[in-house]
Design an enzyme around this catalytic site. Structure first.
Site, PDB file in Angstrom:
ATOM      1  CG  ASN A   9      35.772  44.360  35.168  1.00  0.00           C
ATOM      2  OD1 ASN A   9      35.639  43.610  35.675  1.00  0.00           O
ATOM      3  ND2 ASN A   9      36.044  44.397  34.004  1.00  0.00           N
ATOM      4  CD1 TRP A  10      36.991  42.308  41.895  1.00  0.00           C
ATOM      5  CD2 TRP A  10      36.008  40.690  41.912  1.00  0.00           C
ATOM      6  NE1 TRP A  10      37.042  42.530  43.571  1.00  0.00           N
ATOM      7  CE2 TRP A  10      36.224  41.961  43.209  1.00  0.00           C
ATOM      8  CE3 TRP A  10      35.566  39.264  42.580  1.00  0.00           C
ATOM      9  CZ2 TRP A  10      36.337  41.116  44.760  1.00  0.00           C
ATOM     10  CZ3 TRP A  10      35.846  39.010  44.032  1.00  0.00           C
ATOM     11  CH2 TRP A  10      35.693  39.908  45.044  1.00  0.00           C
ATOM     12  CE  LYS A  11      39.551  43.926  33.481  1.00  0.00           C
ATOM     13  NZ  LYS A  11      40.314  44.434  32.499  1.00  0.00           N
ATOM     14  CG  HIS A  96      35.414  45.693  29.628  1.00  0.00           C
ATOM     15  ND1 HIS A  96      36.509  45.664  29.459  1.00  0.00           N
ATOM     16  CD2 HIS A  96      35.369  47.223  30.555  1.00  0.00           C
ATOM     17  CE1 HIS A  96      37.149  45.585  29.848  1.00  0.00           C
ATOM     18  NE2 HIS A  96      36.835  46.107  31.178  1.00  0.00           N
ATOM     19  CD  GLU A  98      38.793  42.401  29.340  1.00  0.00           C
ATOM     20  OE1 GLU A  98      38.569  42.460  30.646  1.00  0.00           O
ATOM     21  OE2 GLU A  98      40.149  43.668  29.679  1.00  0.00           O
ATOM     22  CD  GLU A 168      37.453  50.716  31.747  1.00  0.00           C
ATOM     23  OE1 GLU A 168      37.659  50.694  32.589  1.00  0.00           O
ATOM     24  OE2 GLU A 168      36.895  49.284  31.335  1.00  0.00           O
ATOM     25  N   GLY A 174      44.477  47.320  31.078  1.00  0.00           N
ATOM     26  CA  GLY A 174      45.023  46.089  31.433  1.00  0.00           C
ATOM     27  C   GLY A 174      47.148  46.010  30.675  1.00  0.00           C
ATOM     28  CB  SER A 214      46.867  51.246  33.173  1.00  0.00           C
ATOM     29  OG  SER A 214      46.708  50.055  32.575  1.00  0.00           O
ATOM     30  N   GLY A 235      40.848  47.712  36.893  1.00  0.00           N
ATOM     31  CA  GLY A 235      40.804  46.212  36.813  1.00  0.00           C
ATOM     32  C   GLY A 235      41.214  45.346  37.801  1.00  0.00           C
ATOM     33  N   GLY A 236      42.919  45.527  36.900  1.00  0.00           N
ATOM     34  CA  GLY A 236      44.100  44.849  37.910  1.00  0.00           C
ATOM     35  C   GLY A 236      43.888  45.453  39.388  1.00  0.00           C
TER      36      GLY A 236
HETATM   37  C1  PEP Z   1      38.817  47.409  33.037  1.00  0.00           C
HETATM   38  O1  PEP Z   1      38.741  46.790  33.132  1.00  0.00           O
HETATM   39  O2  PEP Z   1      38.163  48.205  33.536  1.00  0.00           O
HETATM   40  C2  PEP Z   1      40.074  48.201  33.584  1.00  0.00           C
HETATM   41  C3  PEP Z   1      40.118  48.956  33.539  1.00  0.00           C
HETATM   42  O3  PEP Z   1      41.357  47.289  33.610  1.00  0.00           O
HETATM   43  P1  PEP Z   1      42.826  47.705  33.681  1.00  0.00           P
HETATM   44  O4  PEP Z   1      43.011  48.618  35.598  1.00  0.00           O
HETATM   45  O5  PEP Z   1      43.590  46.092  34.493  1.00  0.00           O
HETATM   46  O6  PEP Z   1      43.533  48.667  33.329  1.00  0.00           O
END
Ligand code: PEP
Length: 251
Positions: A9-11, A96, A98, A168, A174, A214, A235-236
């Site tokens: 997930n590049w956000k 998600h 967010e 999640e 994040g 994470s 994500g990251g």
């Molecule tokens: C996400 O945005 O779904 C996520 C899991 O982010 P991160 O890996 O950065 O925690």
């Protein structure tokens, strides 16, 4: 045996040039004809068409980060399923945290989006997870049960097979704080038991339940080793080709 699914997930990251660079590094760093898991990338809307073009001939699949449940019309700023499919999307992230916390998306809205995605041939990656205060209050299972119940309202057995669930924990997204493999496995097992109750043994044994929060190249292996963890939503660590590739290789 469920095949693992790794999704990035590049956000709100990566313009066109950065998209080209990242995909070119992914394509050259992965044995694309011989992946032992499914790989999905979810760039921002503005990069989807370019990503689709660059991913042609590879095994990497394309997903979007959101959509609206109406087909067309006066919904300024929104994107329809048909639009996503026209630029090569097969998947869409829905629910998600967010979207829930920053943009106020409710279980009902998410349910409408899931129904529309499935009926139009897009596979939802349906995200659920508890806040830190909910975990600390000991109500993680209640929250998960509620999000699943309302998010999957009126989704039939024929439809649910098109859904990937992503657990999640919001406190792990994040933040660099990952759920321990045991904590994650416990919730994944619970989710599978709820799917079993609603849809039966066979569907519950086949549904993909990803972990997200994470995940990085160091902790991926142990998380992915858990019996009920079928992949990861990242994500990251999906923004750097090296770390994303290492996670894929951990499968
Ligand atoms: C996400 O945005 O779904 C996520 C899991 O982010 P991160 O890996 O950065 O925690």
């Amino acid at each position: 045996m469920r095949r693992k699914v790794i999704a990035g997930n590049w956000k709100m990251n990566n313009d066109l040039k950065e998209t080209q660079n990242l995909i070119s590094k992914l394509s050259s760093g992965l044995p694309l004809d011989n992946l032992n898991c499914d790989v999905i990338v979810c760039p921002p809307f503005t990069s989807l068409f370019e990503a689709h073009t660059l991913l042609k001939g590879t095994k990497i699949k394309l997903g979007a980060q959101n959509m609206y449940y109406e087909s067309s019309g006066a919904f300024t700023g929104e994107i329809s399923v048909a639009m996503l499919k026209s630029v090569g999307c097969e998947y869409v992230l829905l629910g998600h945290s967010e979207r829930r916390t920053i943009f106020g998306e409710t279980d009902e809205l998410i349910n409408n989006k899931i129904k529309k995605a499935i009926s139009s041939g897009l596979k939802p990656i349906f995200c659920i997870g508890e806040l830190l205060e909910e975990r600390e209050a000991g109500i993680t299972e209640n929250i998960i049960e509620k999000q699943l119940k309302f998010g999957l309202k009126n989704i039939s057995s024929e439809e649910i097979v098109n859904v990937i669930i992503a657990y999640e924990p919001v406190w792990a997204i994040g933040t660099g704080k990952t759920a321990s493999p045991e904590q994650a496995e416990e919730v994944h097992k619970f989710i599978r038991s709820l799917i079993n109750e609603k849809y039966g043994e066979s569907i519950s044994q086949n549904i993909i339940i990803q972990y997200g929060g994470s995940v990085n190249s160091k902790n991926a292996k142990e998380l992915l080793f858990q019996k009920n963890i079928d992949g990861a939503l990242i994500g990251g660590a999906s923004l750097k080709a090296d770390s994303f590739i290492e996670i894929i290789q951990a499968t």
